[in-house]
Scaffold this motif. Structure first.
Motif, mmCIF file in Angstrom:
data_model
loop_
_atom_site.group_PDB
_atom_site.id
_atom_site.type_symbol
_atom_site.label_atom_id
_atom_site.label_comp_id
_atom_site.label_asym_id
_atom_site.label_seq_id
_atom_site.Cartn_x
_atom_site.Cartn_y
_atom_site.Cartn_z
ATOM 1 N N ALA A 1 39.932 40.361 47.719
ATOM 2 C CA ALA A 1 39.444 39.811 47.300
ATOM 3 C C ALA A 1 39.852 38.907 46.483
ATOM 4 O O ALA A 1 39.091 37.427 45.991
ATOM 5 N N ILE A 2 41.442 38.309 47.524
ATOM 6 C CA ILE A 2 41.865 37.345 47.195
ATOM 7 C C ILE A 2 41.591 36.258 47.936
ATOM 8 O O ILE A 2 40.911 35.457 47.741
ATOM 9 N N GLN A 3 40.932 36.436 48.504
ATOM 10 C CA GLN A 3 39.911 35.527 49.751
ATOM 11 C C GLN A 3 37.965 35.451 48.677
ATOM 12 O O GLN A 3 38.591 34.294 48.713
ATOM 13 N N ASN A 4 37.830 36.508 48.910
ATOM 14 C CA ASN A 4 37.214 35.697 47.579
ATOM 15 C C ASN A 4 37.003 34.932 46.186
ATOM 16 O O ASN A 4 36.292 34.054 45.912
ATOM 17 N N ALA A 5 38.458 35.286 45.495
ATOM 18 C CA ALA A 5 38.850 33.931 44.515
ATOM 19 C C ALA A 5 38.716 32.561 44.681
ATOM 20 O O ALA A 5 39.562 31.539 44.319
ATOM 21 N N ILE A 6 40.018 33.149 46.487
ATOM 22 C CA ILE A 6 39.943 31.312 46.822
ATOM 23 C C ILE A 6 38.793 30.465 47.666
ATOM 24 O O ILE A 6 38.706 29.668 47.493
ATOM 25 N N THR A 7 37.447 31.450 48.238
ATOM 26 C CA THR A 7 36.705 30.857 47.822
ATOM 27 C C THR A 7 36.013 30.371 47.038
ATOM 28 O O THR A 7 35.015 29.052 47.595
ATOM 29 N N ARG A 8 36.202 30.622 46.111
ATOM 30 C CA ARG A 8 34.994 30.153 44.885
ATOM 31 C C ARG A 8 36.149 29.336 44.599
ATOM 32 O O ARG A 8 35.224 28.036 44.088
ATOM 33 N N ALA A 9 37.166 29.259 44.023
ATOM 34 C CA ALA A 9 38.230 28.162 44.085
ATOM 35 C C ALA A 9 38.124 26.922 44.910
ATOM 36 O O ALA A 9 37.914 25.235 44.108
ATOM 37 N N SER A 10 37.423 26.900 45.803
ATOM 38 C CA SER A 10 37.925 26.043 46.601
ATOM 39 C C SER A 10 36.458 25.032 46.760
ATOM 40 O O SER A 10 36.125 23.634 47.113
ATOM 41 N N LYS A 11 35.526 26.086 46.128
ATOM 42 C CA LYS A 11 34.081 25.034 45.468
ATOM 43 C C LYS A 11 34.234 24.006 45.005
ATOM 44 O O LYS A 11 32.978 23.181 45.074
ATOM 45 N N THR A 12 35.742 24.062 44.088
ATOM 46 C CA THR A 12 35.418 23.021 42.793
ATOM 47 C C THR A 12 36.791 22.255 42.631
ATOM 48 O O THR A 12 37.235 21.164 41.944
ATOM 49 N N LEU A 13 37.799 23.239 43.143
ATOM 50 C CA LEU A 13 39.414 21.815 43.590
ATOM 51 C C LEU A 13 39.530 21.727 45.320
ATOM 52 O O LEU A 13 39.057 22.433 45.995
ATOM 53 N N ARG A 14 40.332 20.832 45.325
ATOM 54 C CA ARG A 14 40.630 20.076 46.412
ATOM 55 C C ARG A 14 41.984 20.099 46.260
ATOM 56 O O ARG A 14 42.908 21.015 45.452
ATOM 57 N N ASN A 15 42.791 20.832 47.461
ATOM 58 C CA ASN A 15 44.563 20.250 48.091
ATOM 59 C C ASN A 15 44.452 22.019 47.987
ATOM 60 O O ASN A 15 46.047 21.449 47.476
ATOM 61 N N LEU A 16 43.866 23.283 47.655
ATOM 62 C CA LEU A 16 44.529 23.846 47.260
ATOM 63 C C LEU A 16 45.435 24.232 49.172
ATOM 64 O O LEU A 16 45.336 23.990 49.731
ATOM 65 N N ASP A 17 46.642 24.875 48.219
ATOM 66 C CA ASP A 17 48.085 24.680 48.935
ATOM 67 C C ASP A 17 48.308 26.540 48.786
ATOM 68 O O ASP A 17 48.799 26.843 50.655
ATOM 69 N N TRP A 18 48.294 27.320 47.670
ATOM 70 C CA TRP A 18 49.116 27.979 48.003
ATOM 71 C C TRP A 18 48.833 29.201 46.548
ATOM 72 O O TRP A 18 48.309 28.731 46.066
ATOM 73 N N PHE A 19 49.351 30.622 46.935
ATOM 74 C CA PHE A 19 48.961 31.555 45.652
ATOM 75 C C PHE A 19 49.599 32.349 45.901
ATOM 76 O O PHE A 19 50.494 32.792 46.519
ATOM 77 N N GLU A 20 49.972 32.686 44.653
ATOM 78 C CA GLU A 20 51.036 34.067 43.988
ATOM 79 C C GLU A 20 49.770 35.918 43.650
ATOM 80 O O GLU A 20 48.922 35.476 42.169
ATOM 81 N N VAL A 21 50.178 37.087 43.799
ATOM 82 C CA VAL A 21 49.361 37.813 42.910
ATOM 83 C C VAL A 21 50.086 38.134 41.797
ATOM 84 O O VAL A 21 51.455 38.556 41.813
ATOM 85 N N LYS A 22 49.574 37.785 40.932
ATOM 86 C CA LYS A 22 50.302 38.126 39.512
ATOM 87 C C LYS A 22 50.390 39.979 38.951
ATOM 88 O O LYS A 22 50.727 40.236 38.419
ATOM 89 N N GLU A 23 49.107 40.799 39.729
ATOM 90 C CA GLU A 23 48.722 41.773 38.532
ATOM 91 C C GLU A 23 47.571 42.381 40.324
ATOM 92 O O GLU A 23 47.001 42.010 40.916
ATOM 93 N N MET A 24 47.611 43.865 40.468
ATOM 94 C CA MET A 24 46.847 44.407 41.215
ATOM 95 C C MET A 24 46.057 46.037 40.062
ATOM 96 O O MET A 24 46.978 45.964 39.508
ATOM 97 N N ARG A 25 44.463 45.579 39.820
ATOM 98 C CA ARG A 25 43.999 46.772 39.048
ATOM 99 C C ARG A 25 42.847 47.530 40.129
ATOM 100 O O ARG A 25 42.500 46.518 41.365
ATOM 101 N N GLY A 26 42.254 48.146 39.003
ATOM 102 C CA GLY A 26 40.937 48.195 39.869
ATOM 103 C C GLY A 26 40.016 48.894 38.809
ATOM 104 O O GLY A 26 40.821 49.398 37.383
ATOM 105 N N ALA A 27 39.340 49.056 38.658
ATOM 106 C CA ALA A 27 38.026 50.371 38.235
ATOM 107 C C ALA A 27 37.358 51.335 39.620
ATOM 108 O O ALA A 27 37.235 51.103 40.199
ATOM 109 N N VAL A 28 37.468 52.896 38.964
ATOM 110 C CA VAL A 28 37.085 53.609 39.454
ATOM 111 C C VAL A 28 35.593 54.530 38.875
ATOM 112 O O VAL A 28 35.355 54.221 37.845
ATOM 113 N N SER A 29 35.276 55.181 39.838
ATOM 114 C CA SER A 29 33.744 55.477 39.304
ATOM 115 C C SER A 29 33.273 56.484 40.248
ATOM 116 O O SER A 29 33.181 56.920 41.588
ATOM 117 N N LYS A 30 33.513 58.108 39.501
ATOM 118 C CA LYS A 30 33.208 59.112 40.523
ATOM 119 C C LYS A 30 34.107 59.102 41.253
ATOM 120 O O LYS A 30 33.238 60.302 42.433
#
Lengths: 69, 69, 69, 69, 69, 69, 69, 69, 69, 69, 69, 69
Positions: free
Chosen positions: A22-51
């Motif tokens: 999930a983190i890599q997916n967000a980084i991949t999407r961010a790097s489409k429009t932003l340059r010089n990505l340097d670090w990230f911080e996890v603010k919250e972890m959640r999830g969806a449940v089904s069956k």
């Protein structure tokens, strides 16, 4: 060395498999429009449940990147 | 669409392998007695250590489910 | 049973693969110099980005161990 | 050792004498209906005042217990 | 006066109109199965958006009620 | 008066009787190896339960002491 | 279903009447330039006072929207 | 590049002049006994008052340094 | 007076001299691309260390500016 | 019943014996100058150490009292 | 322009109707004895329940006002 | 030594130059009407921006002083 300035943006990545993906997916999407990505911080972890299964892992990230002059 | 009401319960899942498995273990247990499980939030991540190895990953979850009328 | 006293130290583990491995790396390093490691708490999760990929997962841990008399 | 799952419930104990007694009062009440009580965490400490005296010590506890399969 | 013990449960109320109505919806639902409801605390306020309008106000409540002996 | 520097360490004291004794136990242990202990801050209060009784009071302390030059 | 990525932006809405209207004002403004607005979280509630009256209700919102590929 | 492990220690620096000097005082003291100091985080800012003047600026720092193998 | 809407962005300013200069550096950079900057809030203060000296002061700011209609 | 308004003030009580006595000391002092004291909340627990003993228990209280019309 | 100094006081407003009215009630009461009221911040939202209905909305406010020289 | 009681008040100091001066401004103002000022804690740091420059540094302080009997 100059006094750099950085910007932080908040993205939410999701994955059916793991928080790491999930983190890599967000980084991949961010790097489409932003340059010089340097670090990230996890603010919250959640999830969806089904069956009685975790349907998606969701992670709120604050991503920092250096602003160019 | 009606104005739904949800309840949140707090469970602690454990796993010898990963946090993702600890979460799934808690969800599986919750779905034995609760219906309409909808989402979860990770509140805390901890673990036990034994002989220099992580012996278990422990995750405190807040799990939300829709109450029926 | 005696009234034990524990100490907590704060370490940051890193890994190129996952948070679970970053935790284990910190525990492994701690057990080189400390005995009676008992539990850990995840305080913060961060990471470094390089060329649009997660370059390292970083986890801040508080590790508890029992003090001997 | 199996991967246990625990539940946490939130109770408020009160006592005219001390926080320690307020905690024990909540634990005593919880153990009437719940089995396998294992640990508690103090979330909040408050109290009531009457005529310049502390009239009751109030403690909000999160109490954890192991779920049976 | 006896040393009372209270329990707290966490509910999420929703409303298309206001946070006050979302709170009342949660209290109404809680009072179907719980007696001696006494107070509530607002833990979180959120909402859903649809077509540029607030589609629902969502409020996470911690509701306290007195346990009978 | 010089510009002093202090260090803080985190200890967990336990006691079967009270939080005050748990604090004193941690301070006593700390003063075996550290000099110039000056103040403490209570970070967390927890406990263990056994057979419907509080089995131990646990207190996480941050203890400050002055470093000598 | 693909693994979506969302972005969160922080806006402050104001209203002379109520927090609900302040929220709607921020959402209305956000929907002028952003598509796929999905949810919001209330981060802070404040206000201005003038001559003994509330002059404006101010609400800090974090608004989430889905990023298109 | 290896998976480094870092340790964090908490120091309190003081200065009669400014918070920046209080930080440098703590770093100077830490570097007497620790190698590879890398970063710091400000946790708390306080101070002492004497006769209507700030008598000392006090800053609680968490200082990170790389552990050698 | 209309019901204004404001946006908040998060920047990190750095300086080799002081937090005040780090803040001004971030504000200067923000004002290159944003109009109507109005206020800022300090979210976090950190820094880098090199050879026993503070190498840079880093300040995470949330900066608010009024959106034009 | 009228819509009451309450004020909260913050006091720090100290005691050489226990936190309960430190709280009562603060309440006793507050009741010298304030009427209608109603409740208190414990905000922080700290203490001073002297020669390896707890020299004083210190408790930061927020005390609420009803304002008269 | 001079360097102003402000004071903040904490009040709790209550209302049988809404949080907005509870805020206005607290502001009205504060303006009886304080001048130059300038802004407020919502710190906590709670309420009382009676017979399955919200009996009062309670809001803890921090209110800021400019001190005169 | 008696069991002292302290009061804490919250002030906001401002300065066009630095946070240290903003703190001193608040302390100076407080010492006009309060005796036995003892310590302060920084609660929040903010500021105003005007034409791309920091127009004022604002610091929210909690100031403690000993109450006389």
């Amino acid at each position: 060395m100059a006094d750099n300035v950085y910007k932080k943006v908040e993205l939410v990545g999701t994955s059916k498999k793991s928080y790491e993906e999930a983190i890599q997916n967000a980084i991949t999407r961010a790097s489409k429009t932003l340059r010089n990505l340097d670090w990230f911080e996890v603010k919250e972890m959640r999830g969806a449940v089904s069956k009685g299964k975790v349907a998606s892992y969701q992670v709120v990230l604050s991503i920092g990147f250096r602003l160019e002059d």
